[in-house]
Design a protein around this motif. Structure first.
Motif, PDB file in Angstrom:
ATOM      1  N   UNK A   2       0.819  -1.195   0.000  1.00  0.00           N
ATOM      2  CA  UNK A   2       0.000   0.000   0.000  1.00  0.00           C
ATOM      3  C   UNK A   2       0.863   1.260   0.000  1.00  0.00           C
ATOM      4  N   UNK A   3       2.172   1.112   0.078  1.00  0.00           N
ATOM      5  CA  UNK A   3       3.057   2.272   0.089  1.00  0.00           C
ATOM      6  C   UNK A   3       2.937   3.064  -1.203  1.00  0.00           C
ATOM      7  N   UNK A   4       2.810   2.390  -2.344  1.00  0.00           N
ATOM      8  CA  UNK A   4       2.663   3.090  -3.626  1.00  0.00           C
ATOM      9  C   UNK A   4       1.378   3.892  -3.631  1.00  0.00           C
ATOM     10  N   UNK A   5       0.318   3.325  -3.084  1.00  0.00           N
ATOM     11  CA  UNK A   5      -0.949   4.058  -3.015  1.00  0.00           C
ATOM     12  C   UNK A   5      -0.806   5.276  -2.113  1.00  0.00           C
ATOM     13  N   UNK A   6      -0.028   5.144  -1.030  1.00  0.00           N
ATOM     14  CA  UNK A   6       0.200   6.282  -0.145  1.00  0.00           C
ATOM     15  C   UNK A   6       0.898   7.419  -0.863  1.00  0.00           C
ATOM     16  N   UNK A   7       1.904   7.077  -1.670  1.00  0.00           N
ATOM     17  CA  UNK A   7       2.597   8.103  -2.450  1.00  0.00           C
ATOM     18  C   UNK A   7       1.661   8.719  -3.474  1.00  0.00           C
ATOM     19  N   UNK A   8       0.819   7.892  -4.085  1.00  0.00           N
ATOM     20  CA  UNK A   8      -0.118   8.400  -5.086  1.00  0.00           C
ATOM     21  C   UNK A   8      -1.112   9.361  -4.448  1.00  0.00           C
ATOM     22  N   UNK A   9      -1.583   9.044  -3.261  1.00  0.00           N
ATOM     23  CA  UNK A   9      -2.550   9.927  -2.618  1.00  0.00           C
ATOM     24  C   UNK A   9      -1.903  11.225  -2.161  1.00  0.00           C
ATOM     25  N   UNK A  10      -0.624  11.183  -1.790  1.00  0.00           N
ATOM     26  CA  UNK A  10       0.061  12.423  -1.424  1.00  0.00           C
ATOM     27  C   UNK A  10       0.165  13.353  -2.626  1.00  0.00           C
ATOM     28  N   UNK A  11       0.429  12.795  -3.779  1.00  0.00           N
ATOM     29  CA  UNK A  11       0.477  13.607  -5.002  1.00  0.00           C
ATOM     30  C   UNK A  11      -0.897  14.190  -5.294  1.00  0.00           C
ATOM     31  N   UNK A  12      -1.958  13.435  -5.026  1.00  0.00           N
ATOM     32  CA  UNK A  12      -3.324  13.929  -5.250  1.00  0.00           C
ATOM     33  C   UNK A  12      -3.654  15.034  -4.263  1.00  0.00           C
ATOM     34  N   UNK A  13      -3.135  14.940  -3.041  1.00  0.00           N
ATOM     35  CA  UNK A  13      -3.414  16.011  -2.084  1.00  0.00           C
ATOM     36  C   UNK A  13      -2.772  17.311  -2.560  1.00  0.00           C
ATOM     37  N   UNK A  14      -1.617  17.227  -3.207  1.00  0.00           N
ATOM     38  CA  UNK A  14      -0.990  18.421  -3.796  1.00  0.00           C
ATOM     39  C   UNK A  14      -1.863  18.977  -4.906  1.00  0.00           C
ATOM     40  N   UNK A  15      -2.440  18.087  -5.717  1.00  0.00           N
ATOM     41  CA  UNK A  15      -3.346  18.521  -6.785  1.00  0.00           C
ATOM     42  C   UNK A  15      -4.545  19.243  -6.186  1.00  0.00           C
ATOM     43  N   UNK A  16      -5.084  18.705  -5.106  1.00  0.00           N
ATOM     44  CA  UNK A  16      -6.226  19.335  -4.436  1.00  0.00           C
ATOM     45  C   UNK A  16      -5.838  20.720  -3.939  1.00  0.00           C
ATOM     46  N   UNK A  17      -4.660  20.841  -3.334  1.00  0.00           N
ATOM     47  CA  UNK A  17      -4.196  22.143  -2.835  1.00  0.00           C
ATOM     48  C   UNK A  17      -4.108  23.171  -3.963  1.00  0.00           C
ATOM     49  N   UNK A  18      -3.653  22.727  -5.121  1.00  0.00           N
ATOM     50  CA  UNK A  18      -3.496  23.637  -6.258  1.00  0.00           C
ATOM     51  C   UNK A  18      -4.833  24.012  -6.895  1.00  0.00           C
ATOM     52  N   UNK A  19      -5.881  23.251  -6.621  1.00  0.00           N
ATOM     53  CA  UNK A  19      -7.187  23.477  -7.238  1.00  0.00           C
ATOM     54  C   UNK A  19      -8.291  23.617  -6.183  1.00  0.00           C
ATOM     55  N   UNK A  20      -7.992  24.292  -5.087  1.00  0.00           N
ATOM     56  CA  UNK A  20      -8.958  24.411  -3.992  1.00  0.00           C
ATOM     57  C   UNK A  20     -10.264  25.065  -4.415  1.00  0.00           C
TER      58      UNK A  20
ATOM     59  N   UNK B 159     -13.438  10.977  -9.827  1.00  0.00           N
ATOM     60  CA  UNK B 159     -12.923  10.265 -11.003  1.00  0.00           C
ATOM     61  C   UNK B 159     -11.628  10.899 -11.509  1.00  0.00           C
ATOM     62  N   UNK B 160     -11.523  12.207 -11.425  1.00  0.00           N
ATOM     63  CA  UNK B 160     -10.307  12.902 -11.869  1.00  0.00           C
ATOM     64  C   UNK B 160      -9.123  12.508 -10.999  1.00  0.00           C
ATOM     65  N   UNK B 161      -9.327  12.509  -9.695  1.00  0.00           N
ATOM     66  CA  UNK B 161      -8.253  12.141  -8.778  1.00  0.00           C
ATOM     67  C   UNK B 161      -7.857  10.673  -8.955  1.00  0.00           C
ATOM     68  N   UNK B 162      -8.852   9.818  -9.116  1.00  0.00           N
ATOM     69  CA  UNK B 162      -8.573   8.394  -9.307  1.00  0.00           C
ATOM     70  C   UNK B 162      -7.802   8.171 -10.604  1.00  0.00           C
ATOM     71  N   UNK B 163      -8.181   8.898 -11.642  1.00  0.00           N
ATOM     72  CA  UNK B 163      -7.485   8.766 -12.924  1.00  0.00           C
ATOM     73  C   UNK B 163      -6.030   9.226 -12.809  1.00  0.00           C
ATOM     74  N   UNK B 164      -5.804  10.321 -12.094  1.00  0.00           N
ATOM     75  CA  UNK B 164      -4.439  10.798 -11.900  1.00  0.00           C
ATOM     76  C   UNK B 164      -3.581   9.782 -11.149  1.00  0.00           C
ATOM     77  N   UNK B 165      -4.204   9.050 -10.250  1.00  0.00           N
ATOM     78  CA  UNK B 165      -3.487   8.040  -9.467  1.00  0.00           C
ATOM     79  C   UNK B 165      -3.446   6.693 -10.181  1.00  0.00           C
ATOM     80  N   UNK B 166      -4.149   6.601 -11.313  1.00  0.00           N
ATOM     81  CA  UNK B 166      -4.237   5.359 -12.076  1.00  0.00           C
ATOM     82  C   UNK B 166      -4.814   4.227 -11.229  1.00  0.00           C
TER      83      UNK B 166
END
Length: 73
Positions: free
Chosen positions: A1-19, A26-33
């Motif tokens: 699950x470590x890879x998923x943890x890294x993927x979700x951290x990248x998504x949290x950055x995306x969320x911060x940039x698009x508050x 679906x957009x976040x899931x697609x970004x995380x593949x």
């Protein structure tokens, strides 16, 4: 699950940039593949709250910080 943890951290950055924007899960899931289900589960496991609740909480935190700025008073 470590890879998923890294993927979700990248998504949290995306969320911060698009508050200010609506971000579909679906957009976040697609970004995380990941599938919607797996992404939501991995995000919740990593951050302790679901993605939408995280997004809303970050928006509220940002609004509070903006209201505290002297230039806006």
């Amino acid at each position: 699950m470590a890879a998923a943890g890294l993927a979700t951290e990248a998504r949290s950055e995306f969320i911060e940039e698009h508050l200010a924007e609506h971000i579909p899960l679906a957009t976040l899931a697609e970004l995380a593949d990941l599938s919607l289900y797996h992404f939501a589960r991995a995000f919740t496991q990593s951050f302790g709250i679901p993605p939408h609740r995280y997004h809303v909480a970050r928006r509220m935190d940002r609004a509070r910080s903006l209201l505290r700025m002297p230039a806006l008073r």
